[in-house]
Design an enzyme around this catalytic site. Structure first.
Site, short mmCIF file in Angstrom:
data_model
loop_
_atom_site.label_atom_id
_atom_site.label_comp_id
_atom_site.label_asym_id
_atom_site.label_seq_id
_atom_site.Cartn_x
_atom_site.Cartn_y
_atom_site.Cartn_z
N LYS A 64 0.82 -1.22 0.00
CA LYS A 64 0.00 0.00 0.00
C LYS A 64 0.85 1.26 0.00
O LYS A 64 0.43 2.30 -0.48
CB LYS A 64 -0.94 0.02 1.21
CG LYS A 64 -0.21 -0.04 2.54
CD LYS A 64 -1.16 -0.13 3.73
CE LYS A 64 -1.72 -1.49 3.97
NZ LYS A 64 -0.82 -2.48 4.59
N HIS A 193 0.33 -3.29 14.97
CA HIS A 193 1.02 -2.19 14.27
C HIS A 193 1.03 -1.02 15.24
O HIS A 193 -0.03 -0.50 15.60
CB HIS A 193 0.29 -1.82 12.97
CG HIS A 193 1.08 -0.92 12.07
ND1 HIS A 193 1.61 0.27 12.49
CD2 HIS A 193 1.46 -1.05 10.77
CE1 HIS A 193 2.28 0.84 11.48
NE2 HIS A 193 2.20 0.06 10.42
N GLY A 233 5.84 0.70 10.79
CA GLY A 233 5.98 1.85 11.68
C GLY A 233 7.35 2.49 11.70
O GLY A 233 7.61 3.38 12.50
N GLU A 267 6.03 -5.84 8.73
CA GLU A 267 5.37 -5.30 7.52
C GLU A 267 5.85 -3.87 7.23
O GLU A 267 5.06 -2.93 7.22
CB GLU A 267 3.85 -5.29 7.72
CG GLU A 267 3.25 -6.65 7.94
CD GLU A 267 1.80 -6.58 8.43
OE1 GLU A 267 1.27 -5.45 8.60
OE2 GLU A 267 1.20 -7.64 8.65
N ARG A 270 6.98 2.38 4.64
CA ARG A 270 7.77 3.59 4.46
C ARG A 270 9.28 3.31 4.45
O ARG A 270 10.04 3.88 3.67
CB ARG A 270 7.43 4.54 5.62
CG ARG A 270 8.05 5.90 5.55
CD ARG A 270 7.62 6.71 6.77
NE ARG A 270 6.19 6.99 6.75
CZ ARG A 270 5.63 8.01 6.12
NH1 ARG A 270 6.38 8.87 5.47
NH2 ARG A 270 4.33 8.19 6.17
N ASP A 344 -8.38 24.62 -6.18
CA ASP A 344 -8.77 24.64 -4.77
C ASP A 344 -7.79 25.49 -3.97
O ASP A 344 -6.57 25.29 -4.05
CB ASP A 344 -8.77 23.19 -4.26
CG ASP A 344 -9.12 23.11 -2.80
OD1 ASP A 344 -9.41 24.16 -2.19
OD2 ASP A 344 -9.10 22.00 -2.25
N TYR A 372 3.48 6.79 0.54
CA TYR A 372 2.13 7.35 0.61
C TYR A 372 2.04 8.65 -0.21
O TYR A 372 1.57 9.68 0.27
CB TYR A 372 1.72 7.58 2.07
CG TYR A 372 1.88 6.33 2.90
CD1 TYR A 372 1.02 5.25 2.73
CD2 TYR A 372 2.92 6.19 3.82
CE1 TYR A 372 1.19 4.08 3.46
CE2 TYR A 372 3.09 5.02 4.55
CZ TYR A 372 2.22 3.97 4.36
OH TYR A 372 2.40 2.82 5.07
#
Ligand SMILES: Cc1ncc(COP(=O)(O)O)c(C=O)c1O
Length: 395
Positions: A64, A193, A233, A267, A270, A344, A372
């Site tokens: 992700k 997590h 993390g 997992e 980052r 915007d 991300y």
């Protein structure tokens, strides 16, 4: 989704020259896209550092974070496992040649079609944190290997996850294990997590202490419980801190699990990708703000990426932004605001930065943009998605 075949890797010898690459990419106004420079060697280096610091914990890259096909391929070839949250992620990892036993379906709330896909492809390990998910598995994937996710939050982190995911270790877990037993489901172990960008070293000590308690409860109720998943993390751009966290994790694993025959995985998301991606943007417009005497006080720049593209995460550090200009730049720096490209008015990337007076067509390069970012970018206002170019160091 980009396919592997479209991706060409450029090779370099000593250091990447961001100025040269950025100016080449935008030469002759050839592109209006923002562009990521991805250094795959950095992903490899993070993998090597992981092996040095945590040799007994297998990293399952959290797709992700950045579902770039070449990143996935690089990590697959190095031998990593993968944390997937959906059919698309599982499919991508399988297409990179990874077998189902190297994948964990780590979303505690799984749509049925995704669960069926996992079952068809022998992706047996999956995370659960409610009784409803246990009933779902009983009905649709009864021979899966279930990992119970409990909540254990870091006291300081960039992005907490505990309000949404993880059952309460003290009150819920024993009941869930008992329920699983009565449903004849297999509990393989536990996961947690602590929250993204964890700054609290003790968070892993607390979580592993709880994992050990649950290990004992599970064993008492007849399960092997030998799977321990310590989640993600970790920082991506601060390896010194990672080394400290790794030391704490290793000693806590020794303390709480000693010689127990566990399989420990993590997992990280980052950690693997943040530093590998540098985003190069072009200044497409500017506004100069002057005081009543006509003196230049501050400058606004409008660039070709923004909050609806790569900058959805607002907590970034912009102190290391690089600027490239073909013009001579004065020494003096001005208070700077950088705006994104959409209509915007909240599409602002940063305020209160001090930069020299730049020009339309000059380039800004933002390091540490691999996590991300690209995976969250939208085409709001018809702004094109960023492109990626790949580099790798030649041996
Ligand atoms: C279940 C799970 N695992 C791993 C990760 C990756 O976390 P990080 O990028 O902090 O390592 C996340 C992030 O949201 C997650 O939800």
């Amino acid at each position: 989704m980009r396919t592997l075949r479209e991706n060409k890797i450029n090779f370099y010898k000593n250091e990447l020259n961001f100025r040269k690459i950025a100016q080449e990419l935008y030469k002759d106004n050839a592109t209006e896209h923002s562009i990521y420079i991805c250094d795959l060697t950095k992903v490899q280096r993070q993998f090597e550092l992981w092996q040095d610091c945590l040799p007994n914990i297998k990293p399952y890259y959290a797709v992700k974070t950045n579902n770039d096909a070449l990143v996935v391929k690089t990590l697959a070839e190095l031998g990593a496992g993968f944390d997937c949250a959906s059919v698309e992620e599982m499919q991508m990892v399988l297409e990179a040649g990874v077998t189902g036993d190297r994948i964990i379906f780590a979303h505690p709330c799984k749509p049925l079609s995704h669960l069926q896909y996992a079952q068809q492809h022998q992706i047996n390990i999956s995370t659960v944190d409610t009784e409803f998910e246990l009933f779902k598995l009983k009905q649709h994937f009864p021979n899966s290997d279930i990992v119970l996710r409990f909540r254990s939050d870091a006291k300081i982190c960039g992005w907490p996850l505990g309000k949404k995911f993880g059952c309460e270790a003290q009150t819920d877990t024993a009941a869930l294990i008992l329920l699983a037993r009565s449903l004849q489901l297999k509990i393989a172990g536990t996961s947690f997590h602590v929250g993204c960008e964890c700054e609290d070293l003790e968070a892993f000590v607390r979580a592993l202490s709880t994992a050990r308690e649950l290990y004992d409860v599970g064993k008492m109720l007849g399960y092997d419980m030998n799977f321990v998943d310590i989640g993600g993390g970790y920082h991506g751009g601060n390896n010194e801190f990672f080394k400290k966290i790794a030391k704490t994790i290793s000693s806590s694993l020794d303390l709480y699990f000693g010689n127990e025959p566990i399989k420990c995985i993590s997992e990280p998301g980052r950690y693997f990708v943040e530093a590998a991606f540098t985003l190069v943007c072009k200044i497409t417009g500017k506004r100069e703000m002057r005081n009543a005497l006509g003196q230049l006080e501050s400058i606004m720049y409008f660039i070709n990426d923004g909050k609806y593209g790569s900058f959805i995460d607002t907590g970034r550090d912009f102190s290391n932004v690089m600027y490239f200009s073909e013009n001579h730049l004065e020494q003096q720096k001005y208070k700077t605001t950088i705006w994104g490209p959409t209509c915007d008015s909240t599409d602002k990337i940063v305020d209160n930065l001090y930069l020299p007076r730049l020009h339309r067509g000059d380039l800004l390069a933002f390091p540490n943009m691999g996590a991300y970012t690209l995976c969250l970018a939208s085409k709001f206002n018809g702004i094109p998605l960023p492109k990626v170019v790949y580099y790798q160091q030649q041996n």
